[in-house]
Structure formats: C-alpha cells, structure tokens
Design a protein around this motif. Structure first.
Motif, PDB file in Angstrom:
ATOM      1  N   PHE A   5       0.840  -1.196   0.000  1.00  0.00           N
ATOM      2  CA  PHE A   5       0.000   0.000   0.000  1.00  0.00           C
ATOM      3  C   PHE A   5       0.875   1.246   0.000  1.00  0.00           C
ATOM      4  CE2 PHE A   5      -2.845  -3.091   1.920  1.00  0.00           C
ATOM      5  CZ  PHE A   5      -4.067  -2.770   1.348  1.00  0.00           C
ATOM      6  N   SER A   6       0.396   2.287  -0.672  1.00  0.00           N
ATOM      7  CA  SER A   6       1.024   3.603  -0.562  1.00  0.00           C
ATOM      8  C   SER A   6      -0.035   4.661  -0.830  1.00  0.00           C
ATOM      9  CB  SER A   6       2.194   3.745  -1.541  1.00  0.00           C
ATOM     10  OG  SER A   6       1.744   3.678  -2.881  1.00  0.00           O
ATOM     11  N   GLU A   7       0.223   5.862  -0.356  1.00  0.00           N
ATOM     12  CA  GLU A   7      -0.678   6.998  -0.557  1.00  0.00           C
ATOM     13  C   GLU A   7       0.063   8.051  -1.358  1.00  0.00           C
ATOM     14  OE1 GLU A   7      -3.881   7.786   0.578  1.00  0.00           O
ATOM     15  OE2 GLU A   7      -4.110   5.730   1.266  1.00  0.00           O
ATOM     16  N   GLN A   8      -0.592   8.573  -2.385  1.00  0.00           N
ATOM     17  CA  GLN A   8       0.005   9.645  -3.178  1.00  0.00           C
ATOM     18  C   GLN A   8      -1.094  10.627  -3.559  1.00  0.00           C
ATOM     19  OE1 GLN A   8       1.721   7.470  -6.455  1.00  0.00           O
ATOM     20  NE2 GLN A   8       3.668   7.206  -5.409  1.00  0.00           N
ATOM     21  N   GLY A   9      -1.005  11.827  -3.042  1.00  0.00           N
ATOM     22  CA  GLY A   9      -1.969  12.856  -3.393  1.00  0.00           C
ATOM     23  C   GLY A   9      -3.408  12.487  -3.110  1.00  0.00           C
ATOM     24  N   GLY A  10      -3.657  11.817  -1.994  1.00  0.00           N
ATOM     25  CA  GLY A  10      -5.017  11.425  -1.637  1.00  0.00           C
ATOM     26  C   GLY A  10      -5.527  10.189  -2.352  1.00  0.00           C
ATOM     27  N   VAL A  11      -4.665   9.540  -3.131  1.00  0.00           N
ATOM     28  CA  VAL A  11      -5.032   8.317  -3.853  1.00  0.00           C
ATOM     29  C   VAL A  11      -4.343   7.137  -3.184  1.00  0.00           C
ATOM     30  CG1 VAL A  11      -4.936   7.114  -6.065  1.00  0.00           C
ATOM     31  CG2 VAL A  11      -5.267   9.598  -6.013  1.00  0.00           C
ATOM     32  N   THR A  12      -5.114   6.090  -2.907  1.00  0.00           N
ATOM     33  CA  THR A  12      -4.549   4.870  -2.335  1.00  0.00           C
ATOM     34  C   THR A  12      -4.087   3.967  -3.473  1.00  0.00           C
ATOM     35  OG1 THR A  12      -6.032   5.004  -0.444  1.00  0.00           O
ATOM     36  CG2 THR A  12      -5.012   2.860  -0.884  1.00  0.00           C
ATOM     37  N   HIS A  13      -2.795   3.657  -3.470  1.00  0.00           N
ATOM     38  CA  HIS A  13      -2.219   2.752  -4.474  1.00  0.00           C
ATOM     39  C   HIS A  13      -1.981   1.399  -3.817  1.00  0.00           C
ATOM     40  CE1 HIS A  13      -1.152   5.569  -7.770  1.00  0.00           C
ATOM     41  NE2 HIS A  13      -1.313   6.438  -6.786  1.00  0.00           N
ATOM     42  N   VAL A  14      -2.424   0.357  -4.491  1.00  0.00           N
ATOM     43  CA  VAL A  14      -2.176  -1.005  -4.035  1.00  0.00           C
ATOM     44  C   VAL A  14      -1.406  -1.699  -5.155  1.00  0.00           C
ATOM     45  CG1 VAL A  14      -3.163  -3.160  -3.209  1.00  0.00           C
ATOM     46  CG2 VAL A  14      -4.358  -1.005  -2.759  1.00  0.00           C
ATOM     47  N   THR A  15      -0.149  -2.010  -4.898  1.00  0.00           N
ATOM     48  CA  THR A  15       0.678  -2.696  -5.884  1.00  0.00           C
ATOM     49  C   THR A  15       0.549  -4.192  -5.665  1.00  0.00           C
ATOM     50  OG1 THR A  15       2.223  -0.842  -5.918  1.00  0.00           O
ATOM     51  CG2 THR A  15       3.011  -2.946  -6.802  1.00  0.00           C
ATOM     52  N   LEU A  16       0.092  -4.893  -6.693  1.00  0.00           N
ATOM     53  CA  LEU A  16      -0.071  -6.349  -6.632  1.00  0.00           C
ATOM     54  C   LEU A  16       1.080  -7.006  -7.380  1.00  0.00           C
ATOM     55  CD1 LEU A  16      -3.892  -6.601  -7.445  1.00  0.00           C
ATOM     56  CD2 LEU A  16      -2.800  -6.493  -5.200  1.00  0.00           C
ATOM     57  N   THR A  17       1.685  -8.013  -6.767  1.00  0.00           N
ATOM     58  CA  THR A  17       2.821  -8.718  -7.355  1.00  0.00           C
ATOM     59  C   THR A  17       2.538 -10.217  -7.354  1.00  0.00           C
ATOM     60  OG1 THR A  17       4.313  -7.038  -6.488  1.00  0.00           O
ATOM     61  CG2 THR A  17       5.315  -9.109  -7.159  1.00  0.00           C
ATOM     62  N   GLY A  18       2.920 -10.876  -8.432  1.00  0.00           N
ATOM     63  CA  GLY A  18       2.756 -12.325  -8.507  1.00  0.00           C
ATOM     64  C   GLY A  18       1.514 -12.709  -9.275  1.00  0.00           C
ATOM     65  N   GLN A  19       0.722 -13.618  -8.709  1.00  0.00           N
ATOM     66  CA  GLN A  19      -0.447 -14.156  -9.390  1.00  0.00           C
ATOM     67  C   GLN A  19      -1.715 -13.858  -8.601  1.00  0.00           C
ATOM     68  OE1 GLN A  19      -0.059 -18.256 -10.498  1.00  0.00           O
ATOM     69  NE2 GLN A  19       2.075 -18.014 -11.117  1.00  0.00           N
ATOM     70  N   THR A  51       1.974 -10.952 -12.589  1.00  0.00           N
ATOM     71  CA  THR A  51       2.410 -11.778 -13.713  1.00  0.00           C
ATOM     72  C   THR A  51       1.305 -12.630 -14.314  1.00  0.00           C
ATOM     73  OG1 THR A  51       3.114 -13.528 -12.186  1.00  0.00           O
ATOM     74  CG2 THR A  51       4.779 -11.907 -12.873  1.00  0.00           C
ATOM     75  N   HIS A  52       0.239 -12.877 -13.553  1.00  0.00           N
ATOM     76  CA  HIS A  52      -0.822 -13.769 -14.038  1.00  0.00           C
ATOM     77  C   HIS A  52      -2.127 -13.438 -13.332  1.00  0.00           C
ATOM     78  CE1 HIS A  52      -2.766 -17.446 -15.443  1.00  0.00           C
ATOM     79  NE2 HIS A  52      -3.203 -17.620 -14.205  1.00  0.00           N
ATOM     80  N   ILE A  53      -3.220 -13.523 -14.095  1.00  0.00           N
ATOM     81  CA  ILE A  53      -4.554 -13.419 -13.524  1.00  0.00           C
ATOM     82  C   ILE A  53      -5.418 -14.460 -14.209  1.00  0.00           C
ATOM     83  CG2 ILE A  53      -5.291 -11.627 -15.140  1.00  0.00           C
ATOM     84  CD1 ILE A  53      -6.977 -10.427 -12.836  1.00  0.00           C
ATOM     85  N   ASP A  54      -6.220 -15.177 -13.433  1.00  0.00           N
ATOM     86  CA  ASP A  54      -7.138 -16.146 -14.026  1.00  0.00           C
ATOM     87  C   ASP A  54      -8.568 -15.674 -13.784  1.00  0.00           C
ATOM     88  OD1 ASP A  54      -7.655 -16.780 -11.365  1.00  0.00           O
ATOM     89  OD2 ASP A  54      -6.778 -18.777 -11.467  1.00  0.00           O
ATOM     90  N   SER A  55      -9.530 -16.523 -14.081  1.00  0.00           N
ATOM     91  CA  SER A  55     -10.936 -16.119 -13.951  1.00  0.00           C
ATOM     92  C   SER A  55     -11.311 -15.808 -12.505  1.00  0.00           C
ATOM     93  CB  SER A  55     -11.860 -17.189 -14.532  1.00  0.00           C
ATOM     94  OG  SER A  55     -11.685 -18.417 -13.851  1.00  0.00           O
ATOM     95  N   VAL A  56     -10.727 -16.531 -11.555  1.00  0.00           N
ATOM     96  CA  VAL A  56     -11.000 -16.244 -10.143  1.00  0.00           C
ATOM     97  C   VAL A  56     -10.434 -14.872  -9.783  1.00  0.00           C
ATOM     98  CG1 VAL A  56     -10.559 -16.946  -7.764  1.00  0.00           C
ATOM     99  CG2 VAL A  56     -11.120 -18.668  -9.482  1.00  0.00           C
ATOM    100  N   GLY A  57      -9.218 -14.587 -10.222  1.00  0.00           N
ATOM    101  CA  GLY A  57      -8.603 -13.290  -9.966  1.00  0.00           C
ATOM    102  C   GLY A  57      -9.404 -12.155 -10.572  1.00  0.00           C
ATOM    103  N   LEU A  58      -9.902 -12.382 -11.770  1.00  0.00           N
ATOM    104  CA  LEU A  58     -10.742 -11.378 -12.411  1.00  0.00           C
ATOM    105  C   LEU A  58     -12.020 -11.164 -11.601  1.00  0.00           C
ATOM    106  CD1 LEU A  58     -10.906  -9.546 -14.875  1.00  0.00           C
ATOM    107  CD2 LEU A  58     -12.066 -11.388 -16.069  1.00  0.00           C
ATOM    108  N   GLY A  59     -12.593 -12.246 -11.105  1.00  0.00           N
ATOM    109  CA  GLY A  59     -13.774 -12.150 -10.256  1.00  0.00           C
ATOM    110  C   GLY A  59     -13.494 -11.355  -8.991  1.00  0.00           C
ATOM    111  N   LEU A  60     -12.299 -11.515  -8.436  1.00  0.00           N
ATOM    112  CA  LEU A  60     -11.922 -10.766  -7.248  1.00  0.00           C
ATOM    113  C   LEU A  60     -11.860  -9.268  -7.541  1.00  0.00           C
ATOM    114  CD1 LEU A  60      -9.159 -13.126  -5.799  1.00  0.00           C
ATOM    115  CD2 LEU A  60     -11.469 -12.763  -4.893  1.00  0.00           C
TER     116      LEU A  60
END
Length: 101
Positions: A5-19, A51-60
């Motif tokens: 997580f990080s905050e920049q200018g009132g925007v919450t950024h969530v960096t996702l790594t992996g699958q 690096t990867h997203i599947d149908s479950v990840g898309l649903g999330l």
C-alpha cells in the motif's frame, strides 16, 4: 500474491505482485476490507508486477469494484502487463474498469 500500500496525493495505491488467482483469495479480501474503509476515495491497483490473472482473480477485481462503489470509492487498474492486459481485453473488463496502460 504479494501486495503493498502507498498513498500519493489522496489516492490509495495497491501494488499487486505475482499471481491473482484462487490462492490469493484471502489476502485479496483483506485488501478490499482495508480499502473499503476509505469512503469516497480513489483507489488504484497497480498491476505492473502482476504476472498472471485467471478467472477467479478477475472475479476478485469485480468484487473489489462493487464493494468500493458501494462506499462511494472509485477503482482504476494501472499498467497491466501483456498477459494480464490480454485477459482484461478478452473479458471486456474496460466496460467496468478504468484501465490505465
């Protein structure tokens, strides 16, 4: 999946790594619970290191979109990699999400 997580200018950024898949379900739900507390804010999921997203990840992602919209927050997807972008394109996710390449 890892996240940061990080905050920049009132925007919450969530960096996702992996699958983003079924194995990431519990961690992702914790992310959504945390960011849903920021009512009326802007949330950006940075997908540059996903690096990867599947149908479950898309649903999330759709669940996150719905839960954030319910509390007046917006969700954008930032810099999806080629494979992730392809999945988003195939499923016409741009009709729901603001996708920033």
């Amino acid at each position: 999946m890892d996240y940061r997580f990080s905050e920049q200018g009132g925007v919450t950024h969530v960096t996702l790594t992996g699958q983003l898949n079924f194995a990431a379900n519990e961690d992702f739900q914790a992310i959504v619970e945390r960011i849903a507390k920021i009512r009326g804010g802007k949330v950006v999921f940075d997908l540059a290191t996903l690096t990867h997203i599947d149908s479950v990840g898309l649903g999330l992602l759709y669940i996150a979109h719905e839960e954030l919209a319910a509390v007046g927050s917006s969700l954008s997807l930032l810099h999806p990699r080629d494979t992730v972008l392809r999945m988003l394109q195939l499923t016409e996710a741009s009709e729901t999400f603001d996708i920033i390449s």
